[in-house]
Design an enzyme around this catalytic site. Sequence first.
Site, PDB file in Angstrom:
ATOM      1  N   ASN A  13     -22.147  55.782 -45.912  1.00 35.66           N
ATOM      2  CA  ASN A  13     -22.100  57.172 -45.456  1.00 35.66           C
ATOM      3  C   ASN A  13     -22.058  58.067 -46.693  1.00 35.66           C
ATOM      4  O   ASN A  13     -21.026  58.158 -47.357  1.00 35.66           O
ATOM      5  CB  ASN A  13     -20.840  57.354 -44.590  1.00 35.66           C
ATOM      6  CG  ASN A  13     -20.604  58.804 -44.216  1.00 35.66           C
ATOM      7  OD1 ASN A  13     -21.475  59.656 -44.396  1.00 35.66           O
ATOM      8  ND2 ASN A  13     -19.412  59.090 -43.694  1.00 35.66           N
ATOM      9  N   TRP A  14     -23.189  58.687 -46.978  1.00 36.64           N
ATOM     10  CA  TRP A  14     -23.281  59.475 -48.218  1.00 36.64           C
ATOM     11  C   TRP A  14     -22.644  60.854 -48.090  1.00 36.64           C
ATOM     12  O   TRP A  14     -22.596  61.596 -49.057  1.00 36.64           O
ATOM     13  CB  TRP A  14     -24.757  59.601 -48.651  1.00 36.64           C
ATOM     14  CG  TRP A  14     -25.397  58.301 -49.027  1.00 36.64           C
ATOM     15  CD1 TRP A  14     -24.813  57.063 -49.074  1.00 36.64           C
ATOM     16  CD2 TRP A  14     -26.762  58.097 -49.439  1.00 36.64           C
ATOM     17  NE1 TRP A  14     -25.723  56.110 -49.470  1.00 36.64           N
ATOM     18  CE2 TRP A  14     -26.934  56.716 -49.699  1.00 36.64           C
ATOM     19  CE3 TRP A  14     -27.860  58.948 -49.597  1.00 36.64           C
ATOM     20  CZ2 TRP A  14     -28.150  56.176 -50.117  1.00 36.64           C
ATOM     21  CZ3 TRP A  14     -29.076  58.414 -50.008  1.00 36.64           C
ATOM     22  CH2 TRP A  14     -29.215  57.044 -50.269  1.00 36.64           C
ATOM     23  N   LYS A  15     -22.236  61.196 -46.888  1.00 30.28           N
ATOM     24  CA  LYS A  15     -21.593  62.501 -46.642  1.00 30.28           C
ATOM     25  C   LYS A  15     -22.448  63.626 -47.235  1.00 30.28           C
ATOM     26  O   LYS A  15     -23.665  63.551 -47.178  1.00 30.28           O
ATOM     27  CB  LYS A  15     -20.157  62.507 -47.188  1.00 30.28           C
ATOM     28  CG  LYS A  15     -19.366  61.317 -46.651  1.00 30.28           C
ATOM     29  CD  LYS A  15     -17.897  61.406 -46.902  1.00 30.28           C
ATOM     30  CE  LYS A  15     -17.222  60.150 -46.330  1.00 30.28           C
ATOM     31  NZ  LYS A  15     -15.767  60.187 -46.387  1.00 30.28           N
ATOM     32  N   HIS A 100     -17.247  60.932 -36.602  1.00 31.56           N
ATOM     33  CA  HIS A 100     -16.563  60.664 -37.869  1.00 31.56           C
ATOM     34  C   HIS A 100     -15.349  61.596 -37.969  1.00 31.56           C
ATOM     35  O   HIS A 100     -15.396  62.737 -37.531  1.00 31.56           O
ATOM     36  CB  HIS A 100     -17.527  60.896 -39.042  1.00 31.56           C
ATOM     37  CG  HIS A 100     -16.936  60.466 -40.354  1.00 31.56           C
ATOM     38  ND1 HIS A 100     -16.041  61.249 -41.052  1.00 31.56           N
ATOM     39  CD2 HIS A 100     -17.078  59.326 -41.068  1.00 31.56           C
ATOM     40  CE1 HIS A 100     -15.677  60.604 -42.148  1.00 31.56           C
ATOM     41  NE2 HIS A 100     -16.288  59.431 -42.180  1.00 31.56           N
ATOM     42  N   GLU A 102     -14.165  63.336 -40.229  1.00 39.77           N
ATOM     43  CA  GLU A 102     -14.401  64.654 -40.859  1.00 39.77           C
ATOM     44  C   GLU A 102     -15.049  65.614 -39.871  1.00 39.77           C
ATOM     45  O   GLU A 102     -14.828  66.823 -39.925  1.00 39.77           O
ATOM     46  CB  GLU A 102     -15.244  64.471 -42.134  1.00 39.77           C
ATOM     47  CG  GLU A 102     -14.408  63.878 -43.257  1.00 39.77           C
ATOM     48  CD  GLU A 102     -15.175  63.023 -44.245  1.00 39.77           C
ATOM     49  OE1 GLU A 102     -16.419  63.103 -44.296  1.00 39.77           O
ATOM     50  OE2 GLU A 102     -14.519  62.241 -44.970  1.00 39.77           O
ATOM     51  N   GLU A 172     -11.642  53.743 -38.732  1.00 38.93           N
ATOM     52  CA  GLU A 172     -11.440  54.428 -40.007  1.00 38.93           C
ATOM     53  C   GLU A 172     -10.140  55.229 -39.961  1.00 38.93           C
ATOM     54  O   GLU A 172     -10.131  56.372 -39.492  1.00 38.93           O
ATOM     55  CB  GLU A 172     -12.606  55.381 -40.277  1.00 38.93           C
ATOM     56  CG  GLU A 172     -13.943  54.691 -40.419  1.00 38.93           C
ATOM     57  CD  GLU A 172     -14.878  55.495 -41.307  1.00 38.93           C
ATOM     58  OE1 GLU A 172     -15.367  54.921 -42.269  1.00 38.93           O
ATOM     59  OE2 GLU A 172     -15.079  56.694 -41.041  1.00 38.93           O
ATOM     60  N   GLY A 178     -11.363  58.213 -48.423  1.00 39.89           N
ATOM     61  CA  GLY A 178     -11.522  58.978 -49.660  1.00 39.89           C
ATOM     62  C   GLY A 178     -10.236  59.129 -50.458  1.00 39.89           C
ATOM     63  O   GLY A 178     -10.156  59.941 -51.375  1.00 39.89           O
ATOM     64  N   SER A 222     -11.868  53.796 -48.007  1.00 40.64           N
ATOM     65  CA  SER A 222     -11.699  53.328 -49.387  1.00 40.64           C
ATOM     66  C   SER A 222     -12.093  51.869 -49.604  1.00 40.64           C
ATOM     67  O   SER A 222     -11.462  51.147 -50.382  1.00 40.64           O
ATOM     68  CB  SER A 222     -10.253  53.574 -49.868  1.00 40.64           C
ATOM     69  OG  SER A 222      -9.950  54.947 -49.833  1.00 40.64           O
ATOM     70  N   GLY A 243     -17.853  55.129 -47.793  1.00 41.57           N
ATOM     71  CA  GLY A 243     -18.172  56.454 -48.312  1.00 41.57           C
ATOM     72  C   GLY A 243     -18.386  56.399 -49.816  1.00 41.57           C
ATOM     73  O   GLY A 243     -19.472  56.101 -50.307  1.00 41.57           O
ATOM     74  N   GLY A 244     -17.308  56.638 -50.569  1.00 36.34           N
ATOM     75  CA  GLY A 244     -17.394  56.735 -52.033  1.00 36.34           C
ATOM     76  C   GLY A 244     -18.167  55.605 -52.697  1.00 36.34           C
ATOM     77  O   GLY A 244     -19.040  55.852 -53.541  1.00 36.34           O
TER      78      GLY A 244
HETATM   79  P1  PGA Z   1     -14.495  56.297 -48.154  1.00 37.97           P
HETATM   80  O1  PGA Z   1     -15.152  56.959 -46.832  1.00 37.97           O
HETATM   81  O2  PGA Z   1     -15.092  54.923 -48.306  1.00 37.97           O
HETATM   82  O3  PGA Z   1     -14.874  57.217 -49.283  1.00 37.97           O
HETATM   83  O4  PGA Z   1     -13.019  56.247 -47.926  1.00 37.97           O
HETATM   84  C1  PGA Z   1     -15.358  56.220 -45.673  1.00 37.97           C
HETATM   85  C2  PGA Z   1     -15.940  57.081 -44.594  1.00 37.97           C
HETATM   86  O5  PGA Z   1     -15.563  58.255 -44.485  1.00 37.97           O
HETATM   87  O6  PGA Z   1     -16.797  56.626 -43.802  1.00 37.97           O
END
Ligand code: PGA
Length: 269
Positions: A13-15, A100, A102, A172, A178, A222, A243-244
């Site tokens: 997930n590149w956000k 998600h 967010e 999640e 993050g 993470s 994500g990251g």
């Molecule tokens: P993260 O994000 O790996 O940076 O914690 C995961 C996500 O939001 O899908």
Amino acid sequence: MSNPKRSKIIAGNWKMHKNRGEAKALAEAIAKGVKGEKDLPIVVLFPPFTAVSTVGDVVKDTSVNLGAQNMDHHDSGAFTGEVSPPMLLDVGVEYVLIGHSERRQFFGETNASVNLKLKAALKHGLKPVVCVGESLDERENNLTDAVVRRQVGAALADLEVTDLKTLVVAYEPVWAIGTGKTCEATEANRVCALIRATINDVFRSEESAPVGDSIPILYGGSVKPSTIDEQLEQSDLDGALVGGASLTADEFLPLIKSAQKRIQALVKV
Ligand code: PGA
């Protein structure tokens, strides 16, 4: 031991990261890294909307799949700023993230809107990755199980068991996203098992095998090359939403490799 029949998935997930040039370079590096490899997990990239077509051009005819981070549930209409399921299909999208944290936290998505989006995705043949998870406050107040059960139950409202063939769920925990704080692998597994049991409760049937047993459940929060092996060893955890660590090939490719090793180990058993 994770069920070898369930698909294993590593999703990035590149956000809100990567312009088209950066997205193209990263997608190319990932496609190159998996080229010719056997026993791969399903690899899905979720770029931002502006780079979806660009990444789609790179990954078509490769073993990498294309996803979108969000969509509206309507087919078309006066919904400024939104993108519809047919528009995603038009640019080659196959998977879509739904709910998600967010989106829930910053853009007002609710269990009810997640349900509408899930139904729309299924109606159009998009493969949904429904995200659920508790906040830190909810965890500290021992509400994790209740929150996750409610999110899963609400997402699946009014669906039939036959609708679930392409469903993927991602657990999640919001406090792990993050933050560098990974949920203990055994605890992540416990909640993944709870999600599976909740799906089985919703679709209890005398005739067929419990449907939850065939639905891939991912962990996200993470995830890094240093955490993935222990996570993939868990019985109810079928992959990762990342994500990251999905933003560079140097970190993302080792995650795919770990899943590949896990798949090979499961086949041997
Ligand atoms: P993260 O994000 O790996 O940076 O914690 C995961 C996500 O939001 O899908």
